[in-house]
Design an enzyme around this catalytic site. Structure first.
Site, PDB file in Angstrom:
ATOM      1  N   ASP A   1       0.872  -1.169   0.000  1.00 35.59           N
ATOM      2  CA  ASP A   1       0.000   0.000   0.000  1.00 35.59           C
ATOM      3  C   ASP A   1       0.915   1.226   0.000  1.00 35.59           C
ATOM      4  O   ASP A   1       2.125   1.118   0.252  1.00 35.59           O
ATOM      5  CB  ASP A   1      -0.973  -0.013   1.189  1.00 35.59           C
ATOM      6  CG  ASP A   1      -2.176   0.898   0.937  1.00 35.59           C
ATOM      7  OD1 ASP A   1      -2.097   1.777   0.050  1.00 35.59           O
ATOM      8  OD2 ASP A   1      -3.203   0.749   1.634  1.00 35.59           O
TER       9      ASP A   1
HETATM   10  C1  NOJ Z   1      -3.971   4.052  -0.030  1.00 40.86           C
HETATM   11  C2  NOJ Z   1      -5.133   3.134  -0.033  1.00 40.86           C
HETATM   12  O1  NOJ Z   1      -5.170   2.413   1.176  1.00 40.86           O
HETATM   13  C3  NOJ Z   1      -5.137   2.179  -1.207  1.00 40.86           C
HETATM   14  O2  NOJ Z   1      -6.328   1.447  -1.198  1.00 40.86           O
HETATM   15  C4  NOJ Z   1      -4.973   2.937  -2.488  1.00 40.86           C
HETATM   16  O3  NOJ Z   1      -4.999   2.042  -3.579  1.00 40.86           O
HETATM   17  C5  NOJ Z   1      -3.681   3.712  -2.442  1.00 40.86           C
HETATM   18  N1  NOJ Z   1      -3.720   4.642  -1.331  1.00 40.86           N
HETATM   19  C6  NOJ Z   1      -3.415   4.496  -3.709  1.00 40.86           C
HETATM   20  O4  NOJ Z   1      -4.303   5.548  -3.807  1.00 40.86           O
END
Ligand code: NOJ
Length: 873
Positions: free
Chosen positions: A293
């Site tokens: 993530d």
């Molecule tokens: C953080 C989020 O938790 C995730 O779901 C997302 O894909 C990424 N940011 C990118 O925006």
């Protein structure tokens, strides 16, 4: 100690711990504290390498051929993100210009394309789940995939099965499907297949136990540092609940999995060797790649050994210009810390996913930019360089609005109807109430990432969003229907205009009240809710709105747009509230879909994918909203085990307001003739044997001189490159502690054949888990006068003392004509009647007596039969 050093240290000390997750949630008899408190996560090394298991053989061979041509720097490039806002997508890795290979583009979201124009806004996962329709889940996945593909996206950052929805207040539950693992498992598998059949890699996320927003990452909370929350759980709960849908996603071939921000048993998600190496790549035989993530990577070498394959967005913190990988990964290979086969494996996994979905033939160049809607602008938004054409404004919506409207209607759940619905459209005087009926005054996309609750709610907030191309409001759709029939229709959309509301309700022959409850991702706070909901009540004074209307109109219909269950205690039993509908987060066609239901153009057939209770406490442990141990990780002990949502209500004998699986229709159905047939199946054999040795696809030079910046290179500011700054490795590392004698986890560099895992053997787990042991049939009859859909549900009682009363294990949505009957058919697999045995480390069919039930909801189960599993044990 810097944060990432602390993490590396943690990974090292966990070596001394137990070999599996805790095996029980039972508190110690001395009653002192939870056995899960400060639980630790055992080490598991080496990271299993891709072998081409299941149907991955061809993709694996192509990926190996591709990676074999790459230099060390190129391999580092395709595993490391280029940094936040360095390129066009929400995440990009480096490219391989020598081979004409473009940067791989990762883009949100699970319900469409985030940060782009001319895209569709589909119903959210937790809404489409209420359709209980495999075909529609697949179609939605396919259509989202088509849109991503046409914009040039390689990897769609969805679907979501983590959060699963342990507590309904969890801010991002609506991005996923349902707190029931079986329902979520089928939904995620169909969505993955849909996305990938369209030629785009699906990234199932967030692995795992990312069940709340507060404290998901280490950071400041009210001025003080608090480390990331640790979700602590036992082995049985892991397998029977939270891992279950991930296993389905892996079995369906998901090309990517995103590791989560939180810790699990006190080991950070993206460097948890037990969960990534042992469980995901080992037991579940995952052949794709694990991506972090965004900024969830907290170490270099430790995360490499713990199975991470791609770092996103590549920098240590947004725009830091530094990376745990990039040059540090190059360095860790040439100084011999990380064997090259581990990097080869990461690159091969990424490329195997690419070939598995056919990106080699499906790919088009990225034609949009996430950071600007201008046609011309900077290719490197943060660095402000590379000026040129960045947005081609390609319309990728096809005719998806049709299925969006239909599936939003299919997902609408009729909770109460005293006969008023369907409306005829010829009512004399229709009054519409609530700001949820109308436009956001700032426009449908006026709040960044939908971070406000203005106007009708059709998606939650955060990264799980897409821009609406338009948003049909309930008010305009109702007006259009009533207007065509010559009726009177008026509205009050200011929820606090009490006297006007009361006055209009008195005049109306029918009042339709729209209310909502919102939530989202923790980086945005809306009305005091930091992602997670603070409570389960309606927003925008919704209870008062309903009271003001229903006190003055005895034909009040309530429509709820919400991210999950809300408390309806104040109105659901009122005789003046003649009907209640839950419409979830329906996406761009919201108004049309609800009007289709209200006016009977579509007979509702959706059923709840969660439980409506009467008190937030009924759902089990609360979220953690305040630090519990100073700056240390809050310890979130999942002591309730597998008992969440309906399983908790059943266990505690609490009568829900509307139970899991509940939903009415404009017709009625009856159930008869259950028939169970045993299917011969072989004995369950744990997988044995060994893998091959890890292949090494390159034997790169260890001479630092080979990895210096090319001469005359124009670099982009804060962009992450794989090059070294110096031939002196200590200088290149920019790390004052470089060269200290670190000990890395035992076994991490071992490339010899490894023992296979008994519960594993193929993507998803041991293939025999999907042997069909029983088929079940039942007859469903439509007793009314309208054609309608019935979602028939099959539950199993596993019979053990520690088991939920019943667990969902089958369903089908049947369309049945009035007076006609249809046959429900379901298969029960070995997995469906098994429990996870913590001692055997495998699935077993216990000798507890098992029963199958068929009915209309988790609490309306008129048909039952014994399941004789004796032949399969
Ligand atoms: C953080 C989020 O938790 C995730 O779901 C997302 O894909 C990424 N940011 C990118 O925006």
């Amino acid at each position: 100690m810097p944060r990432w050093r602390a993490q590396a240290f943690l990974a090292a000390i966990s070596l001394a711990s137990a070999q599996t997750f805790p095996n029980s949630t039972t508190p110690p008899t001395n009653g002192s504290s939870s056995p899960l408190n400060n639980a630790d996560s055992p080490p598991f090394y080496p990271s299993p390498w891709i072998e081409g298991l299941g149907d991955w053989g061809e993709a694996y061979a192509k990926a190996q051929a591709f990676v074999s041509q790459l230099t060390l720097l190129e391999k580092v490039n395709i595993t490391t993100g280029t940094g936040w806002q360095s390129d066009h997508c929400v995440g990009n890795v480096g490219s391989v210009p020598r081979l004409g290979f473009d940067s791989i583009c990762m883009q949100d979201s699970p319900l469409g394309i985030r940060f782009a124009d001319y895209v569709s806004a589909f119903p959210a996962g937790g809404t489409i789940a209420a359709a209980w329709d495999r075909g529609e889940w697949y179609r939605r996945g396919y259509q989202m995939g088509q849109e991503h593909r046409a914009k040039g996206v390689d990897v769609q950052l969805g679907p979501v099965v983590g959060p699963l929805g342990r507590n309904p207040k969890g801010g991002r539950n609506w991005e996923g499907f349902s707190p029931d693992p079986y329902l979520s498992g089928i939904a995620v598998a169909d969505t993955v297949r849909g996305i990938q059949d369209a030629g785009v890699v699906a990234c199932t996320k967030h692995y795992i136990m990312n069940e709340q927003e507060h404290f998901r990452s280490p950071g400041n909370f009210e001025g003080s540092f608090v480390d990331a929350i640790s979700s602590n759980l036992d082995d049985k709960t892991l397998h029977e609940l939270y891992l279950w849908p991930f296993a389905d996603a892996v079995r369906a071939g998901t090309g990517a999995i995103m590791c989560s921000y939180n810790k699990i048993n006190n080991s950070q998600g993206c460097q948890n060797s037990y969960l990534q190496n042992y469980i995901l790549k080992g037991e579940l035989g995952f052949q794709g790649f694990i991506m972090s993530d965004w900024d969830a990577q907290h170490s270099g070498v430790a995360s490499t050994f713990a199975g991470l394959d791609m770092t996103m967005p590549g920098d240590t913190d947004f725009n830091s210009g530094l990376s745990f990988w990039g040059p540090n990964l190059t360095l860790s290979i040439i100084n011999g810390t990380v064997p090259e086969w581990r990097l080869d494996d990461a690159a091969t996994r990424i490329m195997a996913a690419y070939y598995y979905v056919g990106r080699d033939t499906a790919s088009v160049p990225v034609n949009f930019d996430s950071w600007s809607r201008d046609t011309y602008g900077y290719a490197n938004f943060y660095a402000k360089t590379g000026y040129g054409l960045i947005n081609q404004h390609v319309d990728v919506r096809f005719d998806h609005f049709r299925s969006i409207r239909r599936t939003a209607a299919m997902s609408t759940v009729l909770l109460k109807n005293n006969g008023v619905l369907p409306l005829k459209g010829t009512e004399k005087w229709t009054a519409v109430f609530g700001n949820d009926a109308t436009e956001n005054a700032y426009g449908p996309n006026g709040c960044p990432d939908r971070g406000c609750d203005n106007g009708t709610l059709a998606m939650g907030w955060g990264s799980g969003t897409a821009d609406f191309p338009y948003l049909v409001t309930p008010l305009e759709a109702i007006k259009s229907t009533v207007g065509q029939n010559g009726g009177v229709v008026q509205s009050v959309t200011d929820n606090w205009a009490y006297s006007q509301i009361q006055q209009m309700a008195k005049e109306a022959s029918v009042s339709i009240v729209f209310v909502n409850a919102d939530s989202g991702e923790g980086y945005i706070t809306v009305d005091g809710n930091m992602g997670d909901r603070n409570n389960l009540t309606l927003w925008q004074d919704g209870d008062a709105l309903i009271r003001n209307v229903s006190a003055n109109c005895n034909n009040t219909i309530v429509v709820i747009h919400s991210v999950g269950p809300v408390l309806v205690n104040s109105f659901y039993q009122s005789p003046n509230v003649s009907a209640i509908l839950w419409a979830g987060l329906p996406g761009q066609e919201s108004g049309n879909a609800i009007a289709d239901i209200l006016y009977g153009r579509y007979n509702p057939g959706g059923k709840l994918p969660f439980t409506f209770g009467s008190d937030a406490a009924e759902y089990g442990p609360d979220l953690i909203y305040e630090p519990t141990a100073g700056s240390e990780s809050p310890q979130d002990n999942f002591e309730e085990g597998v008992f969440i949502d309906y399983r908790a209500f059943d266990q505690k004998n609490i009568t829900p307001v509307y139970e899991f699986g509940f939903g009415l229709s404009y017709t009625t159905f009856s159930y008869s003739n259950i028939k169970v047939t045993k299917v011969p199946a072989g004995e369950y054999t744990p997988t044995t044997g060994q893998s091959k040795a890890a292949p090494t696809l390159g034997n790169s030079s260890t001479d630092p001189a080979q990895y210096q910046w090319p001469s005359n290179f124009t670099y982009v500011n804060t962009f992450i490159y794989p090059y070294l700054n110096s031939t002196d490795l200590r200088t290149a590392s920019q790390d004052p502690e470089y060269g200290l004698n670190y000990t890395w986890p035992a076994g991490a560099t071992d490339s010899t054949p490894q023992a296979r895992i008994g519960a594993g053997g193929a993507p998803g787990g041991n293939p025999q888990l999907w042997d069909v042991l029983f088929t079940v049939e039942a007859t469903i009859t439509n007793n009314g006068t309208l054609p309608g859909d019935e979602v028939v549900q099959l539950y199993v009682s596993l019979g053990g003392e520690d088991d939920p009363k019943v667990v969902l294990r089958g369903f089908d949505r049947l369309s049945i004509q009035p007076g006609q009957s249809a046959t429900f058919h379901a298969d029960i697999t070995r997995r469906d009647v098994s429990n996870w045995d913590v001692a055997a480390q495998n699935w077993v069919i216990t000798d507890a007596a098992k029963t199958v039930y068929v009915g209309a909801s988790s609490r309306k189960l008129p048909l039952s039969a014994a399941l004789d599993t004796s032949d399969y044990r």
